[in-house]
Scaffold this active site. Structure first.
Site, short mmCIF file in Angstrom:
data_model
loop_
_atom_site.label_atom_id
_atom_site.label_comp_id
_atom_site.label_asym_id
_atom_site.label_seq_id
_atom_site.Cartn_x
_atom_site.Cartn_y
_atom_site.Cartn_z
N THR A 36 0.84 -1.20 0.00
CA THR A 36 0.00 0.00 0.00
C THR A 36 0.88 1.25 0.00
OG1 THR A 36 -1.44 -1.34 1.40
CG2 THR A 36 -2.14 0.91 0.96
N ASP A 88 2.15 4.85 6.39
CA ASP A 88 2.47 3.43 6.54
C ASP A 88 1.22 2.58 6.37
OD1 ASP A 88 3.95 1.16 7.03
OD2 ASP A 88 4.68 1.81 8.98
N GLY A 89 1.43 1.32 6.06
CA GLY A 89 0.34 0.35 6.00
C GLY A 89 0.13 -0.30 7.36
N ALA A 90 -0.78 -1.24 7.43
CA ALA A 90 -1.01 -1.99 8.68
C ALA A 90 -1.66 -3.32 8.33
CB ALA A 90 -1.90 -1.20 9.63
N ASP A 91 -1.56 -4.26 9.26
CA ASP A 91 -2.20 -5.57 9.06
C ASP A 91 -3.59 -5.61 9.69
OD1 ASP A 91 0.15 -6.50 7.77
OD2 ASP A 91 1.08 -6.64 9.74
N ARG A 103 3.98 -7.65 9.15
CA ARG A 103 3.99 -8.77 8.20
C ARG A 103 5.29 -8.76 7.40
NH1 ARG A 103 4.09 -8.64 3.43
NH2 ARG A 103 3.57 -6.43 3.41
N GLY A 104 5.77 -7.56 7.07
CA GLY A 104 7.00 -7.43 6.29
C GLY A 104 8.25 -7.35 7.14
N GLU A 110 9.53 1.07 11.42
CA GLU A 110 8.25 1.76 11.21
C GLU A 110 7.79 2.43 12.51
OE1 GLU A 110 6.53 -1.09 7.63
OE2 GLU A 110 6.09 -1.62 9.70
N LYS A 128 -8.64 -4.85 6.48
CA LYS A 128 -7.74 -4.66 7.64
C LYS A 128 -8.47 -4.08 8.85
CE LYS A 128 -3.91 -5.47 5.08
NZ LYS A 128 -2.99 -4.41 4.70
C1 5RP Z 1 5.46 -4.20 7.10
C2 5RP Z 1 4.09 -3.78 7.51
C3 5RP Z 1 3.13 -3.42 6.41
O1 5RP Z 1 2.91 -2.05 6.47
C4 5RP Z 1 1.84 -4.17 6.58
O2 5RP Z 1 2.13 -5.54 6.60
C5 5RP Z 1 0.85 -3.87 5.44
O3 5RP Z 1 1.37 -4.30 4.22
P1 5RP Z 1 0.54 -4.20 2.86
O4 5RP Z 1 0.31 -2.74 2.61
O5 5RP Z 1 1.41 -4.86 1.83
O6 5RP Z 1 -0.76 -4.96 3.06
O7 5RP Z 1 3.76 -3.66 8.67
O8 5RP Z 1 6.22 -4.54 8.21
#
Ligand code: 5RP
Length: 231
Positions: A36, A88-91, A103-104, A110, A128
């Site tokens: 994202t 930033d993204g999030a799970d 996840r990454g 972050e 999410k």
């Molecule tokens: C990496 C993260 C990512 O921001 C989270 O996993 C979301 O990823 P994506 O945008 O690919 O769904 O926390 O450590």
């Protein structure tokens, strides 16, 4: 399935683009990691081509590589310890805007940029958004302490497992040279308490629970058609 992932990508793109459009000239950004955020960088790259002047602190090697490909100027927390905005993204995101991330395996850096930023913009797709955080919480720990850390996590009711690499035998090694323990918690009744508890375990570097930034967090929830903004 293909249709489903196309819809998710469209939602992520919408959220990422929306966040990139919130960036103002002269800002210094924290740039998270994940698909994202990469859409955000794609859009930001176009705005830079059109004359926007910004720089960003990347939270992973992957984000730094993408930033270079997109001609986004890079900087560091040493040169810019205070950031205007972290994106930033999030799970998972709960109603209080507490997050699970990692996840990454980039959540330590972050969390550093989120802490350094005046404002945190979280870009996600609708899947999410949850009523209560639950499931896998990534925890970065020093390799030396992996076994005692996992024993402590069991005593907190978690089910820990060392994350294995793909295209590499053995555990994942983070950008900071550490291991990742993925710890399953069925229901997290009090994410703030759990984050503090995990942080106190010797050998833990950071957990993927983000509960301390809710006051400065705006969540952009992407959708195929338009975005929903939660403040
Ligand atoms: C990496 C993260 C990512 O921001 C989270 O996993 C979301 O990823 P994506 O945008 O690919 O769904 O926390 O450590």
């Amino acid at each position: 399935m293909a249709e489903h992932s196309e819809a998710i990508n469209a939602a992520k793109r919408a959220a990422g683009y929306h966040a990139a459009d919130m960036v103002e000239d002269g800002m210094v950004l924290g740039m998270g990691t994940g698909s994202t955020v990469f859409y955000m960088m794609e859009r930001l790259s176009g705005r830079i081509r059109d004359g926007l002047s910004v720089s960003g602190v990347p939270t992973s090697y992957q984000t730094a590589i993408r930033a270079r490909e997109n001609n986004i100027p890079l900087t560091t927390l040493d040169d810019n310890p205070m950031l205007d905005l972290a994106i930033d993204g999030a799970d998972q995101v709960d109603p209080a805007r507490c997050l699970i991330k990692g996840r990454g395996a980039a959540h330590t850096r972050e969390k550093c940029v989120a802490a350094a930023a005046f404002q945190l913009i979280v870009v996600v797709d609708e899947a999410k958004i949850v009523k209560r955080l639950s499931g896998m919480v990534p925890i970065e720990c020093i390799p030396f302490a992996a076994t005692p850390v996992m024993n402590q996590l069991r005593s907190f009711g978690g089910v820990p497992r060392l994350r294995d690499g793909t295209k590499k035998d053995g555990p994942v090694i983070t950008d900071n040279g550490n291991f990742i323990v993925d710890c399953r918690f069925d229901e997290i009744d009090n994410p703030t308490e759990l984050e503090a508890l995990i942080a106190m375990v010797p050998g833990v570097v950071e957990s993927g629970l983000f509960t301390g930034f809710t006051d400065k967090t705006t969540v952009i929830v992407g959708n195929e058609k338009k975005c929903r903004v939660i403040t």
